[in-house]
Design a protein around this motif. Structure first.
Motif, PDB file in Angstrom:
ATOM      1  N   SER A  48       3.137 -19.580 -16.773  1.00  6.90           N
ATOM      2  CA  SER A  48       4.550 -20.340 -17.323  1.00  6.90           C
ATOM      3  C   SER A  48       4.728 -21.805 -16.509  1.00  6.90           C
ATOM      4  N   ALA A  49       4.136 -21.788 -15.562  1.00  8.67           N
ATOM      5  CA  ALA A  49       4.359 -23.073 -14.823  1.00  8.67           C
ATOM      6  C   ALA A  49       3.418 -24.148 -15.323  1.00  8.67           C
ATOM      7  N   ASN A  50       2.622 -23.567 -16.288  1.00  4.84           N
ATOM      8  CA  ASN A  50       1.570 -24.569 -16.913  1.00  4.84           C
ATOM      9  C   ASN A  50       0.610 -25.205 -16.194  1.00  4.84           C
ATOM     10  N   LEU A  51      -0.008 -24.748 -15.073  1.00  5.17           N
ATOM     11  CA  LEU A  51      -0.824 -25.627 -14.138  1.00  5.17           C
ATOM     12  C   LEU A  51      -2.148 -25.585 -14.919  1.00  5.17           C
ATOM     13  N   ARG A  52      -2.565 -26.733 -14.827  1.00  3.57           N
ATOM     14  CA  ARG A  52      -3.837 -26.915 -15.672  1.00  3.57           C
ATOM     15  C   ARG A  52      -5.029 -27.278 -14.503  1.00  3.57           C
ATOM     16  N   GLY A  53      -6.269 -26.957 -14.650  1.00  3.12           N
ATOM     17  CA  GLY A  53      -7.187 -27.350 -13.692  1.00  3.12           C
ATOM     18  C   GLY A  53      -7.471 -28.783 -13.222  1.00  3.12           C
ATOM     19  N   ARG A  54      -7.434 -28.861 -12.110  1.00  3.92           N
ATOM     20  CA  ARG A  54      -7.887 -30.446 -11.469  1.00  3.92           C
ATOM     21  C   ARG A  54      -8.984 -30.823 -11.342  1.00  3.92           C
ATOM     22  N   GLY A  55     -10.072 -30.052 -11.622  1.00  8.94           N
ATOM     23  CA  GLY A  55     -11.547 -30.282 -11.587  1.00  8.94           C
ATOM     24  C   GLY A  55     -12.045 -31.071 -12.436  1.00  8.94           C
ATOM     25  N   GLY A  56     -11.408 -31.150 -13.564  1.00  4.40           N
ATOM     26  CA  GLY A  56     -12.148 -32.021 -14.749  1.00  4.40           C
ATOM     27  C   GLY A  56     -11.730 -31.582 -16.036  1.00  4.40           C
ATOM     28  N   ALA A  57     -11.871 -30.309 -16.371  1.00  2.00           N
ATOM     29  CA  ALA A  57     -11.292 -29.815 -17.851  1.00  2.00           C
ATOM     30  C   ALA A  57     -10.028 -29.786 -17.997  1.00  2.00           C
ATOM     31  N   GLY A  58      -9.135 -29.660 -17.205  1.00  2.00           N
ATOM     32  CA  GLY A  58      -7.715 -29.444 -17.360  1.00  2.00           C
ATOM     33  C   GLY A  58      -7.535 -27.932 -18.207  1.00  2.00           C
ATOM     34  N   PHE A  59      -8.347 -27.065 -17.820  1.00  2.00           N
ATOM     35  CA  PHE A  59      -8.127 -25.590 -18.365  1.00  2.00           C
ATOM     36  C   PHE A  59      -6.952 -25.081 -17.808  1.00  2.00           C
ATOM     37  N   PRO A  60      -6.158 -24.385 -18.325  1.00  2.00           N
ATOM     38  CA  PRO A  60      -4.859 -23.658 -17.901  1.00  2.00           C
ATOM     39  C   PRO A  60      -5.385 -22.525 -16.957  1.00  2.00           C
ATOM     40  N   THR A  61      -4.902 -22.578 -15.669  1.00  2.00           N
ATOM     41  CA  THR A  61      -5.323 -21.604 -14.582  1.00  2.00           C
ATOM     42  C   THR A  61      -5.047 -20.337 -14.602  1.00  2.00           C
ATOM     43  N   GLY A  62      -3.728 -19.925 -15.241  1.00  2.00           N
ATOM     44  CA  GLY A  62      -3.209 -18.722 -15.324  1.00  2.00           C
ATOM     45  C   GLY A  62      -4.339 -17.973 -16.562  1.00  2.00           C
ATOM     46  N   LEU A  63      -4.457 -18.789 -17.576  1.00  2.00           N
ATOM     47  CA  LEU A  63      -5.419 -17.990 -18.795  1.00  2.00           C
ATOM     48  C   LEU A  63      -6.665 -17.842 -18.067  1.00  2.00           C
ATOM     49  N   LYS A  64      -7.233 -18.700 -17.073  1.00  2.00           N
ATOM     50  CA  LYS A  64      -8.664 -18.310 -16.768  1.00  2.00           C
ATOM     51  C   LYS A  64      -8.531 -17.242 -15.894  1.00  2.00           C
ATOM     52  N   TRP A  65      -7.628 -17.051 -15.129  1.00  2.00           N
ATOM     53  CA  TRP A  65      -7.500 -15.852 -14.060  1.00  2.00           C
ATOM     54  C   TRP A  65      -7.352 -14.498 -15.054  1.00  2.00           C
ATOM     55  N   SER A  66      -6.609 -14.962 -16.135  1.00  2.00           N
ATOM     56  CA  SER A  66      -6.471 -13.664 -17.037  1.00  2.00           C
ATOM     57  C   SER A  66      -7.649 -13.039 -17.721  1.00  2.00           C
ATOM     58  N   PHE A  67      -8.768 -13.651 -17.801  1.00  2.00           N
ATOM     59  CA  PHE A  67      -9.942 -13.293 -18.554  1.00  2.00           C
ATOM     60  C   PHE A  67     -10.892 -12.432 -17.510  1.00  2.00           C
ATOM     61  N   VAL A  68     -10.463 -12.400 -16.072  1.00  2.00           N
ATOM     62  CA  VAL A  68     -11.143 -11.483 -15.246  1.00  2.00           C
ATOM     63  C   VAL A  68     -10.678  -9.962 -15.743  1.00  2.00           C
ATOM     64  N   PRO A  69     -11.662  -9.103 -15.905  1.00  2.00           N
ATOM     65  CA  PRO A  69     -11.493  -7.693 -16.508  1.00  2.00           C
ATOM     66  C   PRO A  69     -10.644  -6.961 -15.365  1.00  2.00           C
ATOM     67  N   LYS A  70      -9.707  -5.986 -15.870  1.00  2.00           N
ATOM     68  CA  LYS A  70      -9.044  -5.525 -14.880  1.00  2.00           C
ATOM     69  C   LYS A  70      -9.285  -4.256 -14.395  1.00  2.00           C
ATOM     70  N   ASP A  71     -10.349  -3.826 -15.393  1.00  2.00           N
ATOM     71  CA  ASP A  71     -10.979  -2.295 -15.018  1.00  2.00           C
ATOM     72  C   ASP A  71     -12.340  -2.418 -14.689  1.00  2.00           C
ATOM     73  N   SER A  72     -12.772  -3.503 -14.127  1.00  2.00           N
ATOM     74  CA  SER A  72     -14.075  -3.745 -13.866  1.00  2.00           C
ATOM     75  C   SER A  72     -14.368  -2.944 -12.250  1.00  2.00           C
ATOM     76  N   PRO A  73     -15.260  -2.136 -12.165  1.00  2.00           N
ATOM     77  CA  PRO A  73     -15.682  -1.712 -10.847  1.00  2.00           C
ATOM     78  C   PRO A  73     -16.363  -2.482  -9.829  1.00  2.00           C
ATOM     79  N   LEU A  74     -16.846  -3.782 -10.496  1.00  2.00           N
ATOM     80  CA  LEU A  74     -17.534  -4.523  -9.615  1.00  2.00           C
ATOM     81  C   LEU A  74     -16.315  -5.309  -8.728  1.00  2.00           C
ATOM     82  N   PRO A  75     -17.145  -5.922  -7.388  1.00  2.00           N
ATOM     83  CA  PRO A  75     -16.221  -6.719  -6.950  1.00  2.00           C
ATOM     84  C   PRO A  75     -15.821  -8.210  -7.584  1.00  2.00           C
ATOM     85  N   ARG A  76     -14.625  -8.865  -7.257  1.00  2.00           N
ATOM     86  CA  ARG A  76     -14.330  -9.909  -7.954  1.00  2.00           C
ATOM     87  C   ARG A  76     -14.320 -11.003  -7.028  1.00  2.00           C
TER      88      ARG A  76
END
Ligand SMILES: Cc1cc2nc3c(=O)[nH]c(=O)nc-3n(C[C@H](O)[C@H](O)[C@H](O)COP(=O)(O)O)c2cc1C
Ligand code: SF4
Ligand code: FES
Lengths: 419, 170
Positions: A48-76
């Motif tokens: 909701s703060a609409n932080l966009r990545g400062r590395g080059g592509a301006g990709f929305p940071t919160g959205l990127k984080w939300s793609f990390v699967p919640k139910d994965s047994p693997l380390p993140r």
């Protein structure tokens, strides 16, 4: 001058020490997060703060984080991209050398949001002082319980390790960066799968830029609403701009997005070294340049994308009337050619060829048809490369040819046979 | 230099610290870059014997170590001069006179970029952006940046380097 958030303490010679950082409000954002937010709520707040990545592509940071699967047994994993190699860019170095706890606190917050217990900070090998100050910051944070097991008596535990790069621009590309941490050559990998699903060691991974992560402590100590209120709606938050090249006052400047390129170069950069500006590059050498007649372009993600360029790394380079555009194009193309990882043909072969033609043109030995040949090469590289390095190279060269064709034509030997 | 050390000596020089590096990663392969960096700091450059020592310490194929050593430009696979000057020639530095400085260095040292002086004291390299364009033109030597360079500053730096052995510089 607008409020300085990221650069608030930049002139304080002890800003890199944890006492100084805490005394000016440091680690309050983290305390707020651990006290008041569940991991999902952190992601929502960043969205909701609409932080966009400062590395080059301006990709929305919160959205990127939300793609990390919640139910994965693997380390993140969280990986901070501090490879900063885009020519004209030095903001991440300044942050890490002078005030690194902002980044460390930001990494702890991001790791909490995605459920990560081991994070890597990938710093380019040349940045000796950044490496030293970040390691010191990590050790200090450990000693005060901000890192390690059960941070501030919460369930959140985190270790941060520095991985030192070794001189390869391509490792700034996120999949190449992950390859490099795995101990391989830095060559980009096919996406999908995206790192969020299968990244480092095939585990869910988030890659974020230094400045992106350094925004987080401020975003949480002062709130997402405050963050979103700075600058234009679509590109909010404090932002660092690097100004270099033929300007009177090169340096890093913190400003909201949305100022014009001309304002940045004239008011902050202090104007052209000699006479007037001829052109300006808005976001590192991968970003297509603008001639002075287009200096009213606004410096934010959306406006620059619409105008056929990009904010990229926000490395603004001023070219004054003494600059030769064919020389500029030659040097930039040689850079990309040198840094091409060699994995795909359009980039590897196309850039070698383009650099050769540009050297000939610069030396005044251009053949009729050379400029057309370059245009053809740009077309053959752009959109056909495996990663954005090749695209950026062709895009930048294309803009130089488009806006300053006459400078190239002037170096062609008229009676030469068509090439 | 590692050429004065045997394989076993190199391994015992590095073993403890390589062991320590391995604890930071879930795979031994990830420890290749930091181990090469360690070896380079210890011996000044890396070579066949170092790759073998690292491969054996990490228990990974030697080719993995070589692949990495040859891909990344900061690993020196041949002996460098005592003072390695890396002058940035990328765009922001070029726009502020890096090419003239490079010419000056080539004349003073009588080498081309990429070469080492015959007495082994200086290696000259042209490098890409060092991420310090606010002080362009800039060079890196002994892991330190020197910015806002002019011909006079360059001459002064060369004199300081020539007067001091490399070990005292870093
Ligand atoms: C050739 C190339 C070089 C890149 N270099 C960097 C870099 O030095 N630093 C960086 O943060 N991102 C770099 N990027 C962008 C990263 O791939 C990635 O998008 C970024 O780190 C994501 O972080 P963000 O979402 O916080 O912006 C580069 C991309 C490409 C294609
Ligand atoms: S575009 Fe260039 S850098 Fe990217 S994968 Fe292809 S060869 Fe490598
Ligand atoms: S171009 Fe020389 S430091 Fe960036």
């Amino acid at each position: 001058m607008s409020e300085q958030v990221l650069l608030k303490n930049i002139d304080n010679p002890s800003a890199h020490r944890i006492e100084t950082y805490e005394a000016s409000g440091g680690y309050q954002g983290l305390r707020t997060v651990l006290r008041n937010f569940a991991p999902d709520e952190v992601i929502e707040e960043v969205k909701s703060a609409n932080l966009r990545g400062r590395g080059g592509a301006g990709f929305p940071t919160g959205l990127k984080w939300s793609f990390v699967p919640k139910d994965s047994p693997l380390p993140r994993y969280l990986c901070c991209n501090a490879d900063e190699g885009e020519p004209g860019t030095f903001k991440d170095r300044i942050l890490m050398e002078r005030d690194p706890h902002q980044l460390i606190e930001g990494m702890i917050i991001a790791a909490y949001a995605i459920g990560c217990r081991t994070a890597y900070l990938y710093i380019r090998g040349e940045y000796g002082l950044s490496i030293e100050h970040c390691q010191q910051a990590i050790d200090e944070a450990h000693a005060l319980g901000y890192l390690g097991p059960n941070i501030l008596d919460s369930e959140h535990s985190l270790e941060i390790h520095i991985h030192k790069g070794a001189g390869a621009y391509i490792c700034g590309e996120e999949t190449a960066l992950l390859e490099s941490i795995e101990g391989r050559r830095g060559q980009p990998k096919l996406k999908p799968p995206f790192p969020a699903v299968a990244g480092l060691y095939e585990c869910p991974t988030v890659v974020n830029n230094v400045e992106t992560l350094a925004c987080l402590p401020h975003l949480f100590s002062r709130g997402g609403e405050w963050f979103a209120s700075i600058g234009p709606d679509h590109s909010p938050g404090p932002k660092l701009f690097c100004i270099s090249g033929q300007v009177k006052r090169p340096g890093v400047y913190e400003l909201p997005m949305g100022r014009t390129l001309g304002e940045m170069l004239e008011d902050y950069g202090g104007g052209a070294l000699t006479g007037q500006f001829k052109a300006g590059i808005p976001g590192g050498v991968s970003a297509p340049m603008f001639p002075r007649s287009e200096f009213d372009i606004k410096m934010d993600f959306a406006s620059l994308a619409e105008a056929g360029s990009m904010l990229g790394s926000a490395g603004i380079i001023g070219l004054d009337e003494t600059a030769s555009i064919p020389q500029v194009a030659r040097r930039v193309t040689e850079f990309f050619n040198h840094e091409s990882c060699g994995k795909c043909t359009p980039c590897r072969e196309g850039l070698t060829w383009a650099a050769k033609i540009l050297r000939r043109i610069e030396a005044g030995r251009g053949q009729r048809g050379d400029v057309e040949q370059l245009e053809m090469l740009c077309g053959g590289i752009f959109g056909k490369s495996f990663c954005a390095l090749g695209d950026g190279a062709a895009w930048a060269l294309g803009a130089a040819l488009k806006h300053f064709r006459h400078e190239f034509d002037a170096l062609i030997i008229p009676q030469s046979k068509a090439g | 230099m590692s050429d004065t050390r045997s394989l076993d000596e190199i391994k015992s020089d590095l073993a403890e610290r390589v062991e320590q590096i391995m604890t930071r990663y879930p795979t031994a392969r990830s420890a290749i870059m930091p181990s090469l960096d360690l070896a380079q700091q210890e011996y000044g450059s890396v070579d066949e014997l170092t790759y073998r020592a690292i491969a054996e310490l990490l228990d990974v194929p030697e080719i993995w170590v070589f692949e990495v050593a040859s891909f990344y430009s900061l690993y020196d696979r041949s002996k460098m001069g005592r003072h390695h000057i890396r002058l940035c020639t990328n765009l922001p530095c070029m726009l502020r006179g890096a090419e003239a400085l490079m010419q000056h260095l080539q004349q003073r040292l009588e080498v081309e970029p990429g070469e080492t002086t015959s007495d082994g004291s200086f290696t000259l390299s042209a490098v890409e952006c060092l991420g310090a364009c606010e002080v362009a033109p800039v060079l890196m030597a002994h892991a330190q940046y020197h910015g806002d360079l002019t011909v006079e500053k360059l001459d002064a730096l060369l004199a300081t380097f020539a007067a001091q052995p490399a070990e005292e510089m870093s």
